[in-house]
Design a protein around this motif. Structure first.
Motif, PDB file in Angstrom:
ATOM      1  N   ALA A   1       0.954  -1.277   0.142  1.00 25.77           N
ATOM      2  CA  ALA A   1      -0.278  -0.180  -0.004  1.00 25.77           C
ATOM      3  C   ALA A   1       0.539   1.129  -0.181  1.00 25.77           C
ATOM      4  O   ALA A   1       0.395   2.061  -0.389  1.00 25.77           O
ATOM      5  CB  ALA A   1      -0.973   0.221   1.312  1.00 25.77           C
TER       6      ALA A   1
ATOM      7  N   GLY B   1       2.433   2.505  -3.079  1.00 29.42           N
ATOM      8  CA  GLY B   1       1.124   2.038  -4.071  1.00 29.42           C
ATOM      9  C   GLY B   1       1.366   1.206  -5.774  1.00 29.42           C
ATOM     10  O   GLY B   1       0.821   1.461  -6.207  1.00 29.42           O
TER      11      GLY B   1
ATOM     12  N   GLN C   1      -0.424   5.546  -6.220  1.00 34.36           N
ATOM     13  CA  GLN C   1      -0.452   6.783  -5.562  1.00 34.36           C
ATOM     14  C   GLN C   1      -0.164   6.090  -4.486  1.00 34.36           C
ATOM     15  O   GLN C   1      -0.509   4.551  -3.530  1.00 34.36           O
ATOM     16  CB  GLN C   1      -1.753   8.208  -5.296  1.00 34.36           C
TER      17      GLN C   1
ATOM     18  N   SER D   1      -1.518   3.930  -0.851  1.00 31.36           N
ATOM     19  CA  SER D   1      -3.118   3.784   0.103  1.00 31.36           C
ATOM     20  C   SER D   1      -3.123   3.044   1.343  1.00 31.36           C
ATOM     21  O   SER D   1      -2.240   2.695   1.937  1.00 31.36           O
ATOM     22  CB  SER D   1      -3.551   2.823  -1.173  1.00 31.36           C
ATOM     23  N   GLU D   2      -4.072   3.392   2.326  1.00 30.41           N
ATOM     24  CA  GLU D   2      -4.538   2.990   3.752  1.00 30.41           C
ATOM     25  C   GLU D   2      -4.774   1.694   3.243  1.00 30.41           C
ATOM     26  O   GLU D   2      -4.589   0.842   3.985  1.00 30.41           O
ATOM     27  CB  GLU D   2      -5.662   3.858   4.011  1.00 30.41           C
TER      28      GLU D   2
END
Length: 227
Positions: free
Chosen positions: A108, A111, A157, A159-160
């Motif tokens: 995550a 990305g 990008q 990410s959580e």
């Protein structure tokens, strides 16, 4: 009925190790262990069905060509000690689960669209036997992370939420269970996943290790104490 298609298996081995013949030998060993694990699970499920239908261990042993004690030891005592999860799968250790969660966070943060074997390798530093082995060999988490990101940069990008596992990562986890079963272990640990990652010559994890000049033979030697 054709149970095993050797031609298809050879194609899979060549796909995993397209270049070096010796790498294909290792890939073939890994594929053989996966097949052996699947065979054991198939027999185990049929034995469980026979027991549920009221068949005795004597009857089951006779069909298998072994004593009732051997049949019971292989499929009853070992399964109970292992704490098989639903579907007949070996339970992963809590430490392994923590490492898999860490791998998801790594992917995550990168990305990445998928959790790859290079993320699994980095995640192994979370805790457990694999982390201890790698650290004894002088391998550090930061170095693995940096090498993985250099070789396989994320395309999105951060990410959580972790992305799904790649097919290669799923194969590695299955390979870890195969190693655990082959060694008669009642659980899947971080050491088994490290073995699966190091054994697959075509994996991203192994490419990261080689880029850091980590000896695969040294990893295997350390793993002999646990697997």
């Amino acid at each position: 009925m054709e149970i095993v298609n050797v031609g298809a298996l050879m194609a899979e081995v060549r796909a995993r190790a397209p270049d070096a013949p010796l790498d294909r030998v290792e890939a073939a060993i890994a594929a053989g262990m996966e097949l052996a694990s699947g065979g054991d699970e198939l027999i185990g499920r049929c034995v469980a069905e026979a027991r549920a239908a009221g068949c005795s261990w004597t009857e089951i042993g006779t069909r298998m060509g072994v004593s009732k004690q051997a049949a019971r030891q292989r499929f009853a005592q070992l399964s109970a000690a292992a704490g098989l999860s639903p579907g007949g799968r070996l339970k992963p250790q809590d430490r392994l689960l923590a490492c898999l969660e860490a791998a998801g966070r790594e992917a995550a943060a990168d990305g990445a669209g998928e959790i790859g074997t290079h993320h699994l390798l980095t995640g192994l530093f979370e805790e457990g036997v694999a982390a201890a082995i790698l650290e004894k060999l002088g391998v550090r988490a930061d170095a693995v992370r940096d090498a993985a990101r250099a070789l396989f940069p994320g395309s999105g990008q951060p990410s959580e939420l972790p992305p799904p596992q790649s097919a290669e990562a799923r194969d590695a986890i299955s390979g870890a269970e195969a190693l655990a079963r082959r060694g008669g272990c009642g659980y899947v640990g971080t050491e088994h996943l490290l073995g699966a990652l190091a054994l697959d010559p075509g994996s991203r994890a192994r490419r990261v290790l080689l880029s850091l000049q980590v000896s695969i033979a040294a990893i295997k030697k350390k793993l002999e104490c646990y697997i």
